[in-house]
Structures are given as structure tokens and as C-alpha cells.
Write an enzyme that holds these catalytic residues in place. Structure first.
Site, PDB file in Angstrom:
ATOM      1  N   ASN A   9       1.123  -1.510  -0.456  1.00  0.00           N
ATOM      2  CA  ASN A   9      -0.430   0.252  -0.064  1.00  0.00           C
ATOM      3  C   ASN A   9       1.009   1.382   0.063  1.00  0.00           C
ATOM      4  O   ASN A   9       1.914   1.142   1.154  1.00  0.00           O
ATOM      5  CB  ASN A   9      -1.008  -0.326   0.722  1.00  0.00           C
ATOM      6  CG  ASN A   9      -1.706   1.126   1.654  1.00  0.00           C
ATOM      7  OD1 ASN A   9      -1.410   2.059   0.520  1.00  0.00           O
ATOM      8  ND2 ASN A   9      -2.578   1.112   2.051  1.00  0.00           N
ATOM      9  N   LYS A  11       0.125   4.621  -0.770  1.00  0.00           N
ATOM     10  CA  LYS A  11      -0.258   5.389   0.332  1.00  0.00           C
ATOM     11  C   LYS A  11      -0.360   6.262  -0.868  1.00  0.00           C
ATOM     12  O   LYS A  11       0.146   6.808  -1.697  1.00  0.00           O
ATOM     13  CB  LYS A  11      -0.454   5.160   1.441  1.00  0.00           C
ATOM     14  CG  LYS A  11      -0.390   4.658   2.417  1.00  0.00           C
ATOM     15  CD  LYS A  11       0.217   4.691   4.228  1.00  0.00           C
ATOM     16  CE  LYS A  11      -0.116   3.447   4.729  1.00  0.00           C
ATOM     17  NZ  LYS A  11      -0.024   3.300   6.096  1.00  0.00           N
ATOM     18  N   HIS A  96      -9.618   1.746   4.833  1.00  0.00           N
ATOM     19  CA  HIS A  96      -8.604   1.507   5.442  1.00  0.00           C
ATOM     20  C   HIS A  96      -8.697   2.528   7.032  1.00  0.00           C
ATOM     21  O   HIS A  96      -8.797   3.300   6.839  1.00  0.00           O
ATOM     22  CB  HIS A  96      -6.593   2.533   4.636  1.00  0.00           C
ATOM     23  CG  HIS A  96      -5.948   2.079   5.058  1.00  0.00           C
ATOM     24  ND1 HIS A  96      -5.460   2.893   6.486  1.00  0.00           N
ATOM     25  CD2 HIS A  96      -5.076   0.783   4.981  1.00  0.00           C
ATOM     26  CE1 HIS A  96      -4.481   2.743   6.623  1.00  0.00           C
ATOM     27  NE2 HIS A  96      -3.932   1.164   5.584  1.00  0.00           N
ATOM     28  N   GLU A  98      -6.470   4.638   8.011  1.00  0.00           N
ATOM     29  CA  GLU A  98      -6.011   5.760   7.938  1.00  0.00           C
ATOM     30  C   GLU A  98      -7.198   7.041   7.314  1.00  0.00           C
ATOM     31  O   GLU A  98      -7.998   8.509   6.941  1.00  0.00           O
ATOM     32  CB  GLU A  98      -4.881   6.495   6.653  1.00  0.00           C
ATOM     33  CG  GLU A  98      -3.963   6.327   7.464  1.00  0.00           C
ATOM     34  CD  GLU A  98      -2.718   5.599   6.865  1.00  0.00           C
ATOM     35  OE1 GLU A  98      -2.533   5.594   5.631  1.00  0.00           O
ATOM     36  OE2 GLU A  98      -1.741   4.942   7.176  1.00  0.00           O
ATOM     37  N   GLU A 165      -4.911  -4.464  10.844  1.00  0.00           N
ATOM     38  CA  GLU A 165      -4.093  -3.933  10.541  1.00  0.00           C
ATOM     39  C   GLU A 165      -4.700  -3.596  11.732  1.00  0.00           C
ATOM     40  O   GLU A 165      -5.485  -2.409  11.373  1.00  0.00           O
ATOM     41  CB  GLU A 165      -4.525  -2.812   9.133  1.00  0.00           C
ATOM     42  CG  GLU A 165      -4.146  -3.028   8.100  1.00  0.00           C
ATOM     43  CD  GLU A 165      -3.406  -2.515   7.929  1.00  0.00           C
ATOM     44  OE1 GLU A 165      -2.174  -2.248   7.329  1.00  0.00           O
ATOM     45  OE2 GLU A 165      -4.083  -1.511   6.641  1.00  0.00           O
ATOM     46  N   GLY A 171       2.467   2.057  10.726  1.00  0.00           N
ATOM     47  CA  GLY A 171       3.809   3.374  11.718  1.00  0.00           C
ATOM     48  C   GLY A 171       4.666   3.830  12.440  1.00  0.00           C
ATOM     49  O   GLY A 171       5.235   4.392  12.277  1.00  0.00           O
ATOM     50  N   SER A 204       3.376  -2.241  10.077  1.00  0.00           N
ATOM     51  CA  SER A 204       4.803  -2.337  10.233  1.00  0.00           C
ATOM     52  C   SER A 204       5.166  -3.052  10.391  1.00  0.00           C
ATOM     53  O   SER A 204       6.051  -4.618  10.495  1.00  0.00           O
ATOM     54  CB  SER A 204       5.385  -2.146  11.372  1.00  0.00           C
ATOM     55  OG  SER A 204       4.984  -1.406  12.552  1.00  0.00           O
ATOM     56  N   GLY A 225       2.858  -1.278   4.672  1.00  0.00           N
ATOM     57  CA  GLY A 225       3.276   0.001   4.488  1.00  0.00           C
ATOM     58  C   GLY A 225       4.536   0.649   3.532  1.00  0.00           C
ATOM     59  O   GLY A 225       4.935   0.763   2.451  1.00  0.00           O
ATOM     60  N   GLY A 226       4.972   0.972   4.256  1.00  0.00           N
ATOM     61  CA  GLY A 226       6.247   1.770   4.252  1.00  0.00           C
ATOM     62  C   GLY A 226       7.377   1.056   3.542  1.00  0.00           C
ATOM     63  O   GLY A 226       7.975   1.240   3.115  1.00  0.00           O
TER      64      GLY A 226
END
Ligand code: 13P
Length: 242
Positions: A9, A11, A96, A98, A165, A171, A204, A225-226
Site C-alpha cells: 500500500n 498510500k 483503511h 487512515e 491491521e 507506521g 509494520s 505500507g512503509g
């Protein structure tokens, strides 16, 4: 046998140029022999068209990060199912945390988006998960069961992916212990009418914890993600050791 799906993802990261730079390295590092692993890149809307052409015929599938519930209409800033389908998108993230936190996404709009995705032949990736406060208050199970109850009416569970999640692990570098993620995912599965729905873990996920996560019996993939922004690290995640 349940499908394994590793999804990145992105983002709100990467221009088109940066996406092509990513792909050049990423494609050279993924192990194409591992045919039972589906790889998905959920990228910003602006990059979907370009990546659809670039990835055509390859093993990497394309995902969007949101979808509106109407086919078309006066909804400034939104994107519809037919628009995504036309450019070859296969998956779409829905609900999600967010979007729930910053953009007023509710369980009701999550349900409408899930049904819209399926109506246009897209497979939605439904995100559920608790906050730190809810976990500390012992509400994790109740919250997740309730999120599913409100999200799933009218949704075809043979064309669905779920991502667990925990919000406190997103994150933050604070991964949920693999065994705990496995426990919650087992609970999610027990509430489904179709036990074959692939259920991912997200929060993470990194090259150094993916192997342990994927060794869990209930976990069918990851939503990353990251660590999906760097081609070398995402390739290591995709090439996890079973
Ligand atoms: P991180 O992997 O950066 O924690 O993000 C997880 C996530 O939100 C994927 O959807």
C-alpha cells in the site's frame, strides 16, 4: 487451499517517474518461481494508468486505494468502479484506518464501497483493526466482530480479501506479535461464512519479521505500507521464506 497475497500500500507516495524507478529494481529481484504468491501494488490514482500498461502480462497485480459507491455522479475528487476497471485494476483497498480516521469513512460507507467494488469485478481488500485504546480496554474482539458485521452484508465472500491491521502497529515499528495476529485472524475467520477468504496481516511488516508472520497457520499474506516503498525491502518481503 487459501490464496497467498502480498500487497504493498503506497498510500500517498511516489510520482509516476518514481514508480517506474521502483519497478525496474523490484521486477529484477522478485522470485517468479513462487507462483502461488500473488503480488499486488496498491498505488495512487495518478499512477494506476501508467502501471497498468507497464505491468500488463506480468505477475504483478494492480490495486487502488479507494473506490466510490456510485457508478458516476457529482462527487468531486472521487473515483468510480468503471474508471478503475477500464484501466485494468484488480484490487481495491476499502476501509483503511487512515480513511476511517481522517476522511470520515464509516462502517456504512465501507459496506457501500465493498459492494461497488464487486459490482465492477474488483476484489476489495477490507481493512479492520483496533486502536491502542480499544486494545488496552479489552475491546479488540468485540470491535472487530462488529466491524465485520457492519461491513459484510451483501458482500460476496468468494471475491474478498480481509486485512487485519491493528491501528497501533501501523507506521509505528511496533509490530503485533505474530502469534497474536494469528489469534485475531483466526477469530475473524470464525465469523465468516466462507473460511477460504484470504486474511492478511498489516502493520509494520518488514523484511526481518515477514518470515515469522507467514509461518503462522491463519495468516495468508501481508498488507505492507512503509516497507513496500523500497524495491529491495518489498522484494525480500514478497520472497519470504516459508
Ligand atoms: P506500515 O507497514 O507502514 O506500518 O503500514 C501498514 C498499512 O497501513 C498498510 O495498509
Amino acid at each position: 487451499m487459501r490464496k497467498i497475497i502480498i500487497a504493498g500500500n503506497w498510500k500517498m507516495y511516489k510520482t509516476q517517474a518514481q514508480s517506474l524507478e521502483f519497478l525496474q529494481v523490484f521486477k529484477s529481484k522478485i522470485d517468479e518461481a513462487e507462483g502461488n504468491r500473488e503480488i499486488v501494488l496498491c498505488v495512487p490514482f495518478t499512477t494506476l494508468g501508467l502501471l497498468s500498461k507497464t505491468l500488463h502480462g506480468g505477475i504483478i497485480r494492480l490495486g487502488a486505494q479507494n473506490i466510490h459507491w456510485e457508478d458516476e455522479g457529482a462527487y468531486t475528487g472521487e473515483i468510480s468502479g468503471p474508471m478503475l476497471k477500464e484501466i485494468g485494476v484488480n484490487y481495491v483497498i476499502v476501509g483503511h484506518s487512515e480513511r476511517r480516521q481522517y476522511f470520515g469513512e464509516s462502517d456504512q460507507t465501507v459496506n457501500m464501497r465493498l459492494r461497488a467494488a464487486q459490482k465492477f469485478g474488483l476484489v476489495p481488500i477490507l481493512c479492520v483493526g483496533e486502536s491502542k485504546q480499544q486494545r488496552d480496554a479489552g475491546q479488540t474482539e468485540e470491535l472487530i466482530i462488529n466491524q465485520l458485521k457492519l461491513a459484510l452484508p451483501g458482500v460476496d465472500q468468494s471475491r474478498l480479501v480481509i486485512a487485519y491491521e491493528p491501528i497501533w502497529a501501523i507506521g509505528t515499528g511496533e509490530t503485533c506479535a505474530a502469534s497474536e495476529a494469528n489469534r485475531v485472524i483466526k477469530l475473524i475467520r470464525s465469523g465468516l461464512s466462507n473460511p477460504e477468504v484470504p486474511i492478511q496481516y498489516g502493520g509494520s511488516v518488514k523484511p526481518d519479521n515477514i518470515d515469522e508472520i507467514m509461518q503462522q497457520s491463519e495468516i495468508d499474506g501481508a498488507l505492507v505500507g512503509g516497507a513496500s516503498l523500497d524495491p529491495v525491502s518489498f522484494a525480500r518481503i514478497v520472497n519470504y521464506l516459508a
